[in-house]
Enzyme design. Structure first.
Site, mmCIF file in Angstrom:
data_model
loop_
_atom_site.group_PDB
_atom_site.id
_atom_site.type_symbol
_atom_site.label_atom_id
_atom_site.label_comp_id
_atom_site.label_asym_id
_atom_site.label_seq_id
_atom_site.Cartn_x
_atom_site.Cartn_y
_atom_site.Cartn_z
ATOM 1 N N HIS A 137 88.352 -71.732 35.177
ATOM 2 C CA HIS A 137 87.479 -70.531 34.834
ATOM 3 C C HIS A 137 86.514 -70.922 34.041
ATOM 4 O O HIS A 137 86.821 -71.913 33.145
ATOM 5 C CB HIS A 137 88.267 -69.388 34.178
ATOM 6 C CG HIS A 137 87.725 -68.285 33.970
ATOM 7 N ND1 HIS A 137 86.601 -67.954 33.042
ATOM 8 C CD2 HIS A 137 87.640 -66.997 34.662
ATOM 9 C CE1 HIS A 137 86.143 -66.818 32.989
ATOM 10 N NE2 HIS A 137 86.797 -65.982 34.099
ATOM 11 N N GLU A 140 91.641 -69.301 40.677
ATOM 12 C CA GLU A 140 90.572 -68.698 40.115
ATOM 13 C C GLU A 140 89.180 -69.515 40.402
ATOM 14 O O GLU A 140 89.098 -70.585 40.339
ATOM 15 C CB GLU A 140 90.770 -68.936 38.556
ATOM 16 C CG GLU A 140 89.798 -68.621 37.749
ATOM 17 C CD GLU A 140 89.175 -67.003 37.800
ATOM 18 O OE1 GLU A 140 90.202 -66.218 37.983
ATOM 19 O OE2 GLU A 140 88.108 -66.688 37.661
ATOM 20 N N ASP A 147 88.945 -66.117 44.492
ATOM 21 C CA ASP A 147 88.688 -64.955 44.007
ATOM 22 C C ASP A 147 87.063 -64.701 44.100
ATOM 23 O O ASP A 147 86.731 -63.560 44.548
ATOM 24 C CB ASP A 147 89.157 -64.337 42.702
ATOM 25 C CG ASP A 147 88.817 -65.138 41.662
ATOM 26 O OD1 ASP A 147 88.361 -66.257 41.671
ATOM 27 O OD2 ASP A 147 88.962 -64.620 40.285
ATOM 28 N N HIS A 148 86.306 -65.797 43.618
ATOM 29 C CA HIS A 148 84.826 -65.443 43.557
ATOM 30 C C HIS A 148 84.348 -66.890 43.276
ATOM 31 O O HIS A 148 84.923 -67.741 43.198
ATOM 32 C CB HIS A 148 84.508 -64.321 42.583
ATOM 33 C CG HIS A 148 85.096 -64.448 41.107
ATOM 34 N ND1 HIS A 148 84.570 -65.605 40.356
ATOM 35 C CD2 HIS A 148 86.154 -64.100 40.837
ATOM 36 C CE1 HIS A 148 85.455 -65.563 39.449
ATOM 37 N NE2 HIS A 148 86.278 -64.499 39.457
ATOM 38 N N THR A 171 87.039 -60.971 38.936
ATOM 39 C CA THR A 171 88.742 -60.905 39.436
ATOM 40 C C THR A 171 89.024 -59.699 39.619
ATOM 41 O O THR A 171 89.829 -59.339 40.647
ATOM 42 C CB THR A 171 89.156 -61.613 38.338
ATOM 43 O OG1 THR A 171 89.010 -62.850 38.165
ATOM 44 C CG2 THR A 171 90.953 -61.445 38.476
HETATM 45 C C1 GP9 Z 1 91.029 -63.009 32.804
HETATM 46 C C2 GP9 Z 1 91.066 -63.613 34.263
HETATM 47 C C3 GP9 Z 1 89.351 -64.010 34.324
HETATM 48 O O1 GP9 Z 1 92.428 -62.657 32.574
HETATM 49 O O2 GP9 Z 1 91.418 -63.068 35.314
HETATM 50 O O3 GP9 Z 1 88.739 -62.869 34.774
HETATM 51 P P1 GP9 Z 1 87.078 -62.964 35.474
HETATM 52 O O4 GP9 Z 1 86.213 -63.429 34.308
HETATM 53 O O5 GP9 Z 1 87.381 -64.065 36.544
HETATM 54 O O6 GP9 Z 1 86.839 -61.853 36.223
HETATM 55 MN MN MN Z 2 88.028 -64.565 38.389
#
Ligand code: GP9
Ligand code: MN
Length: 687
Positions: free
Chosen positions: A422, A262, A481-482, A306
């Site tokens: 996150h 993440e 992911d980003h 995500t």
């Molecule tokens: C939530 C998680 C976060 O289930 O995958 O998503 P994001 O905020 O990174 O798009």
């Molecule tokens: Mn994410």
């Protein structure tokens, strides 16, 4: 005195307006009770609790208020009919939610022809006796009217007062939306989770919003024709990259792990704070002799974050310019995604994530992608100390996931989506043993701490894979992911990168995320080719020995000699080995120098821009028009969503049965004994 008050109260109830407010009040109270007892909307904090409690009011005033435009007894019966219809709607939602953890919408009703067909069990099994409580107030009110305890008011109700009530209800709705959007910005544009819309705005508002969206979608969908696919196939014919024989099929038949780190950016690799590596284990993995790693690999997500990453990784289709394709097009579209492709080659497929199943509409989209299992937060024992932010802490998540992984028949394709790193990068003291950075930006500074925690969690999981032998017969794909630090933090980013100032070129390069593929025996390297998330699926499929002659995938194999190094950002900007374009400025990628292009450069840049725009719009066309429904590649079987369910009891049941029909899991090979004794974690919560 008391009887006087009583008298006055019943007097009020005998007026039309009095009755109107009574019926609205009862309706709002029962809706709120249903919210709390029949749905899990997850209201956190004062503002969300408040909105949850008051959100039935505006829509109730608006709908029940229709009756006030009519006179006499008719208006009373209209109120009762509206109440009844609204209540049936809530009731149907309660029942539907129990089975699908989602809300009813016109799209669902239309799409399935008959909702009951969609339900896995018979209605009698899913309806609980207590669900009927929401009809109680209607019975009471009808009784009170029939037996004249409440008398109907024959006086005509002024139309302008009725209009005033309608107007007030609309104003309240706008106010409610304002508060909701302040608490969760992008609520309707980014469309995270249907639970959010109901939590913030209410069931009626959700239905209206959904109807609007469905209407918009079905218009484009119905305009799309099978022949639209031709231009896409023609385009892809020229862009496909031949596999690299050095890697093609090298990992055929192995298990596949997709580990989604993440918010993990490339700059974290080998990054040090106070002389200490932030992510020593991921660094080691990145440089391992059996890991193919990329250091010019970019995330390409937009608002869907995500979910955009997931869409690209597993479909090689871009996310949408607005909102999340998984949310808006996850359920009804046809896909040819990685889990379905591998399922049809005998793989077990499973996704793991410590958040609720509805977020980014995963529980619905994963069915379209052909996932056999989705181990969401419902599958893990969660104590309050086990989670932070969106869900389960990574160390506990990996361990709990391992418990299910050992039961998956091999070969399997398992995607694990981590969560702790996150925004806003919160973590309790017990789990924090790394210094924060000192940029002074409160959002940025703890980022390395949660990244460090993620690194430890990842190491614990790898350790388990080594001990169980899974490491040897698996390909482990790891990616960020980003971005974790958004472009709004320029001064802090400058400090992190040890630069004086940051320009748009630096920000574009800051969008690099790591991408690694590891397998025992694989010829590792740090590859400097330019690429992005869209390229992962063809790369992986080639490694597993799958030719992609006829697939609809927009990326190209990163390991191919013909790999296309033009990386498209979702807003149309791009990076290539020569040029980085942000807005109207073009920089030389190697030096970061902004240029005024000469004629030759202009031509080259225009050609790249043309390619980027074409590719993005063709991918969008596939999703908006649901074009994959018209085209099934040779050897691929269309996914049937009805084959899948992720309900806890069913999932566990399926897993148990699979142990017997396909006794190839790690546990089965261990004589049916769990291997969890091999899992070591220092998670303080589990001590
Ligand atoms: C939530 C998680 C976060 O289930 O995958 O998503 P994001 O905020 O990174 O798009
Ligand atoms: Mn994410």
């Amino acid at each position: 005195m008391i009887s006087d008050k009583k008298y006055r109260f019943s007097n009020i109830l005998n007026t039309r307006l009095g009755f109107f407010f009574l019926i609205v009040l009862l309706f709002c109270v029962k809706t709120y009770i249903a919210y709390l007892t029949k749905f899990s909307l997850g209201a956190k904090g004062g503002m969300q609790e408040f909105l949850l409690a008051v959100n039935p009011i505006p829509a109730a005033l608006l709908t029940f208020g229709i009756a006030l435009y009519f006179s006499g007894r008719l208006s009373y019966w209209l109120m009762m009919i509206i109440d009844f219809l609204e209540t049936v709607w809530i009731f149907a939602n309660i029942v539907y939610y129990r089975e699908f953890s989602d809300f009813l919408s016109l799209g669902i009703i239309k799409g399935s022809g008959n909702v009951q067909n969609n339900l896995g069990k018979s209605l009698a099994e899913i309806i609980h006796f207590s669900d009927f409580f929401i009809f109680l107030d209607i019975l009471v009110l009808v009784g009170l009217l029939v037996f004249h305890v409440i008398k109907t008011d024959a006086q005509p109700f002024k139309k302008r007062y009725a209009l005033l009530i309608s107007l007030i209800s609309c104003l309240l709705m706008v106010g409610e939306y304002g508060l909701a959007n302040a608490n969760r910005s992008g609520l309707l544009t980014r469309t995270f989770d249907n639970n959010y819309i109901v939590k913030y705005l209410g069931l009626n508002e959700y239905a209206a919003f959904n109807a609007y969206q469905t209407q918009k979608e079905s218009a484009t969908r119905s305009h799309a024709k099978a022949s639209d696919m031709d231009s896409i196939l023609k385009y892809l014919k020229h862009t496909r990259a031949k596999p690299n024989p050095e890697y093609f099929g090298k990992e055929k038949g192995k298990n596949v792990f997709i580990i989604h780190l993440e918010s993990f950016q490339q700059f974290l690799i080998d990054y040090k704070v106070d002389g200490k590596e932030v992510t020593p284990h991921i660094n080691k993995f990145f440089h391992n002799k059996n890991t193919v790693s990329f250091d010019n690999f970019y995330h390409q997500v937009a608002q869907g974050k995500t979910s955009d990453a997931e869409m690209m990784l597993e479909n090689s289709l871009y996310g949408l310019p607005q909102g999340s394709a998984m949310v808006t097009y996850g359920a009804q579209n046809t896909y040819q995604a990685a889990p379905a492709i591998l399922d049809q080659q005998g793989y077990t497929t499973a996704a793991f994530h410590g958040d609720v199943p509805s977020f980014w509409n995963r529980d619905s989209t994963y069915k379209s992608w052909g996932y056999q299992y989705f181990f969401s937060s419902e599958y893990y024992k969660i104590k309050p100390s086990y989670s932070v932010g969106y869900g389960l802490k990574d160390k506990i998540f990996f361990k709990d996931a391992a418990n299910y992984i050992q039961q998956l028949p091999q070969p399997f394709y398992a995607k694990l989506i981590t969560l702790t790193n996150h925004y806003p990068y919160e973590l309790d003291k017990k789990n924090t043993d790394f210094p924060a950075t000192k940029t002074g930006d409160k959002t940025v500074d703890p980022y390395v701490q949660t990244a460090h925690y993620l690194d430890q969690a990842f190491a614990e999981f790898l350790n388990y894979l080594k001990k169980t032998g899974l490491m040897k017969n698996s390909v482990i794909v790891v990616y960020g992911d980003h971005y974790g630090i958004s472009n709004n933090h320029r001064p802090a980013i400058a400090q992190l990168l040890h630069k004086k100032t940051i320009n748009n070129y630096d920000l574009a390069q800051f969008q690099k995320v790591p991408f690694m593929m590891h397998a025992t025996g694989l010829k590792g390297k740090v590859d400097h080719s330019y690429g992005g998330e869209i390229d992962v699926l063809p790369t992986l499929l080639h490694l597993l020995g799958d030719k992609d002659n006829n697939t609809i995938q927009f990326g190209t194999d990163l390991l191919s000699k013909q790999h296309d190094q033009r990386v498209a950002f979702r807003n149309g900007d791009f990076v290539t080995p020569e040029y980085t374009k942000v807005g109207s400025t073009v920089y030389l990628t190697k030096t970061g120098r902004a240029i005024t292009p000469n004629a030759k450069q202009k031509k080259a840049i225009a050609a790249i821009q043309n390619h980027v725009t074409t590719e993005l719009s063709l991918s969008d066309r596939v999703i908006y028009g649901d074009l994959l429904r018209f085209y099934t590649p040779k050897g691929f079987k269309k996914v049937n969503r009805k084959d899948f369910t992720y309900q806890y009891t069913k999932g566990i049941d399926n897993l148990k049965k699979a142990q017997e029909t396909h006794p190839t899991s790690v546990e089965a090979k261990n004589g049916g004994k769990s291997t969890m004794n091999l899992y070591q974690t220092d998670a303080p919560e589990l001590k």
